[in-house]
Motif scaffolding. Structure first.
Motif, short mmCIF file in Angstrom:
data_model
loop_
_atom_site.label_atom_id
_atom_site.label_comp_id
_atom_site.label_asym_id
_atom_site.label_seq_id
_atom_site.Cartn_x
_atom_site.Cartn_y
_atom_site.Cartn_z
N ASP A 1 44.93 47.60 30.74
CA ASP A 1 45.71 48.77 31.15
C ASP A 1 44.91 49.64 32.14
OD1 ASP A 1 47.77 47.84 29.64
OD2 ASP A 1 47.43 49.20 27.97
N VAL A 2 44.40 49.00 33.18
CA VAL A 2 43.68 49.69 34.24
C VAL A 2 44.67 50.24 35.27
CG1 VAL A 2 41.91 49.44 36.04
CG2 VAL A 2 41.68 48.22 33.87
N GLY A 3 45.87 49.70 35.27
CA GLY A 3 46.89 50.09 36.23
C GLY A 3 47.43 48.86 36.94
N ASN A 4 48.73 48.68 36.89
CA ASN A 4 49.32 47.48 37.49
C ASN A 4 49.07 47.39 38.99
OD1 ASN A 4 50.40 46.45 35.08
ND2 ASN A 4 52.21 47.76 35.25
N GLU A 5 49.02 48.53 39.67
CA GLU A 5 48.80 48.50 41.11
C GLU A 5 47.39 47.99 41.42
OE1 GLU A 5 49.41 51.35 45.07
OE2 GLU A 5 49.88 52.11 43.07
N PHE A 6 46.42 48.37 40.61
CA PHE A 6 45.06 47.84 40.77
C PHE A 6 45.07 46.32 40.67
CE2 PHE A 6 41.17 46.28 38.75
CZ PHE A 6 40.19 46.77 39.59
N ASN B 1 40.51 44.80 49.51
CA ASN B 1 41.27 45.99 49.12
C ASN B 1 40.39 47.03 48.43
OD1 ASN B 1 43.95 44.92 49.90
ND2 ASN B 1 43.58 43.46 48.25
N TRP B 2 39.10 47.04 48.74
CA TRP B 2 38.13 47.86 48.02
C TRP B 2 38.51 49.33 47.98
CZ3 TRP B 2 34.65 47.31 44.45
CH2 TRP B 2 33.71 48.32 44.22
N ASP B 3 38.81 49.90 49.11
CA ASP B 3 39.10 51.34 49.14
C ASP B 3 40.31 51.69 48.28
OD1 ASP B 3 36.94 51.75 50.79
OD2 ASP B 3 38.11 51.80 52.64
N ASP B 4 41.36 50.87 48.36
CA ASP B 4 42.55 51.13 47.54
C ASP B 4 42.23 50.98 46.05
OD1 ASP B 4 44.21 51.65 49.71
OD2 ASP B 4 44.76 49.54 49.95
N CYS B 5 41.43 49.95 45.70
CA CYS B 5 41.10 49.73 44.30
C CYS B 5 40.26 50.88 43.74
CB CYS B 5 40.35 48.41 44.14
SG CYS B 5 41.41 46.95 44.36
N VAL B 6 39.34 51.40 44.54
CA VAL B 6 38.53 52.54 44.11
C VAL B 6 39.42 53.76 43.92
CG1 VAL B 6 36.75 54.17 44.85
CG2 VAL B 6 36.38 51.71 45.12
N ALA B 7 40.36 53.97 44.83
CA ALA B 7 41.27 55.11 44.71
C ALA B 7 42.12 55.01 43.45
CB ALA B 7 42.16 55.20 45.96
N LEU B 8 42.48 53.79 43.06
CA LEU B 8 43.36 53.60 41.91
C LEU B 8 42.61 53.65 40.58
CD1 LEU B 8 45.50 50.70 43.38
CD2 LEU B 8 46.39 52.92 42.69
N ALA B 9 41.45 53.01 40.50
CA ALA B 9 40.76 52.85 39.22
C ALA B 9 39.45 53.62 39.13
CB ALA B 9 40.50 51.36 38.96
N GLY C 1 33.89 43.95 40.18
CA GLY C 1 33.16 43.15 41.14
C GLY C 1 32.02 42.39 40.48
N LEU C 2 31.24 43.09 39.65
CA LEU C 2 30.11 42.45 38.97
C LEU C 2 30.57 41.33 38.05
CD1 LEU C 2 27.81 45.43 37.88
CD2 LEU C 2 27.33 43.73 39.65
N TYR C 3 31.57 41.62 37.22
CA TYR C 3 31.94 40.64 36.21
C TYR C 3 32.62 39.42 36.82
CZ TYR C 3 36.84 40.04 34.72
OH TYR C 3 38.14 39.63 34.60
N MET C 4 33.43 39.60 37.85
CA MET C 4 34.10 38.45 38.44
C MET C 4 33.12 37.58 39.22
SD MET C 4 37.96 39.67 39.45
CE MET C 4 37.47 40.73 40.81
#
Length: 424
Positions: free
Chosen positions: A147-152, A367-375, A384-387
């Motif tokens: 539940d980090v956010g569907n858009e993320f 999509n780094w900037d968008d992902c940071v803005a979302l989560a 990034g680390l875990y994947m």
């Protein structure tokens, strides 16, 4: 002789180690052409000393006390690969170095620093959420990860919204085509036919449910403990005009009361239920099948059956999959057979998961900037680390991905299985 922080690292790792350490006091140590690791304050040293290994490094990085020059935060694969290849391990210090090393450690005022907010509580604090793999604690663990956010997740996973191993025809196959191929492989292994009933436990965003209904003419029920996943899947079902044939519930799989399903798929759920719970898990899934029905279990495994899956003090358990557990595929097969299922086919897709993770990391980076803005920056860094780290694990056979196909064979020995199946 007084040595600097940088020199201390050089003496512990060796001047030939392919890592250059730059400390907050301006001192340096290590190879000049190595990966440059920057320690921004004494707190960085505290993180490394109080949790040696991946956990301490991650804590310092997430708290902005450590950085690595040139690292793509969305896809740190190349840096992690370099560090793993370096096989860094401290050397035994010489007797003349010991007093200076002790001085440096003492000067940092060793204590456990403030932990990053993305870290889940330790075992004792988790007990407040209930017993390990009890319903409430399982729900909390799923909420933490999914539940980090569907858009993320849309940015990371791509249009398929599929968070499990894909199946690649070639390394050049696109991630979307590979995910569709995975669902198709599962459907063919289950021998789905029009009019059949499918149960998909741990269904995520409903990809298998929608694929099976759309392409194989079945009716399908999916269940997930993630409220956000269920809401997204329900909207996708409405959008695709699949209402009445496809359903996704926000529920524990143990709350499914319907029986007599022709097929059951479990794609990426077994990792969350706990090894001790395998007998009850497979007993329950078998009870939902009709005689001659099929079960496909798809999950991450260890390459052997001798070691526990996720150390409780490790990065993955603390930051990614709280209470997650892995074991070898042999343990899974043994339990399935002990619970009355007849195993018919067993396949390892290890290399495919490495390719899947490469695709997800590429999406996160793009999509780094968008992902940071979302989560938030911390959560994006964790992903990034875990994947990227998991990709390395699949590449070097530290972890695997197995699909095990079984039938609920009748008391008379009827399995409903052809002499030579056509799904390979």
């Amino acid at each position: 002789m007084t040595i600097s922080v940088g020199q201390a690292f050089e003496r512990l790792l060796g001047d030939d180690a392919p890592v250059r350490v730059v400390a907050w006091d301006g001192s340096t140590g290590g190879a000049t052409d190595g990966v440059t690791v920057r320690l921004h304050s004494p707190r960085a040293l505290n993180y490394l000393l109080t949790a040696p290994g991946d956990l301490g490094l991650a804590r310092a990085y997430l708290k902005d006390e450590l950085s690595i020059d040139g690292m793509d935060e969305g896809d740190p694969y190349e840096v992690l690969k370099h560090l793993r290849a370096a096989a860094l391990s401290p050397r035994r210090p010489s007797l003349r170095d010991v007093p200076e090393l002790v001085r440096i450690v003492r000067s940092s005022g060793v204590h456990v620093p403030e932990l990053p907010p993305q870290e889940t509580p330790g075992q004792l604090r988790r007990l407040a959420h209930g017993l390990r793999h009890g319903r409430q604690r399982d729900a909390d663990a799923i909420h933490h990860h999914y539940d980090v956010g569907n858009e993320f997740y849309e940015h990371v996973l791509g249009p398929s919204m599929t968070y499990t191993c894909a199946v690649f025809e070639t390394p050049e196959t696109t991630l979307e085509d590979a995910q569709a191929a995975k669902y198709d492989l599962v459907a063919r292994k289950l021998d789905l036919q029009p009019g059949m009933r499918l149960l998909d436990v741990g269904c995520g965003w409903g990809g298998m449910v929608r694929h099976a209904v759309t392409h194989y003419g079945v009716t399908a029920l999916g269940v997930t403990l993630s409220r956000e996943q269920a809401q997204w899947a329900q909207e996708a079902i409405r959008r695709d005009g699949l209402e009445g044939r496809a359903e996704v519930r926000h529920a524990d799989y143990r709350d499914v009361t319907e029986r007599g399903f022709d097929a059951v798929s479990s794609i990426g759920l077994t990792e969350h239920i706990g090894v001790r719970n395998y007998p009850a898990y497979f007993r329950f899934l078998r009870s939902r099948l009709r005689d001659e029905g099929r079960l496909l279990n798809h999950c991450i495994t260890r390459p052997d059956n001798q070691h526990p899956g996720l150390p409780t003090r490790g990065f993955i358990n603390r930051y990614v999959f709280p209470d997650g557990e892995l074991t070898g595929s042999g343990d899974i097969v043994r339990v399935m057979e002990n619970e009355g299922l007849e195993v018919k086919h067993h396949e390892n897709l290890r290399e495919h998961y490495a390719l899947t993770l490469a695709g997800w990391c590429a999406n996160l980076s793009k999509n780094w900037d968008d992902c940071v803005a979302l989560a938030g920056l911390g959560r994006a860094r964790v992903w990034g680390l875990y994947m990227a780290g998991s990709r390395l694990g699949f590449e070097d056979n530290g972890i695997q991905l197995h699909q095990v196909l079984a039938t609920r064979t009748s008391d008379a020995g009827a399995a409903g299985y052809p002499l030579r199946p056509q799904f390979t």
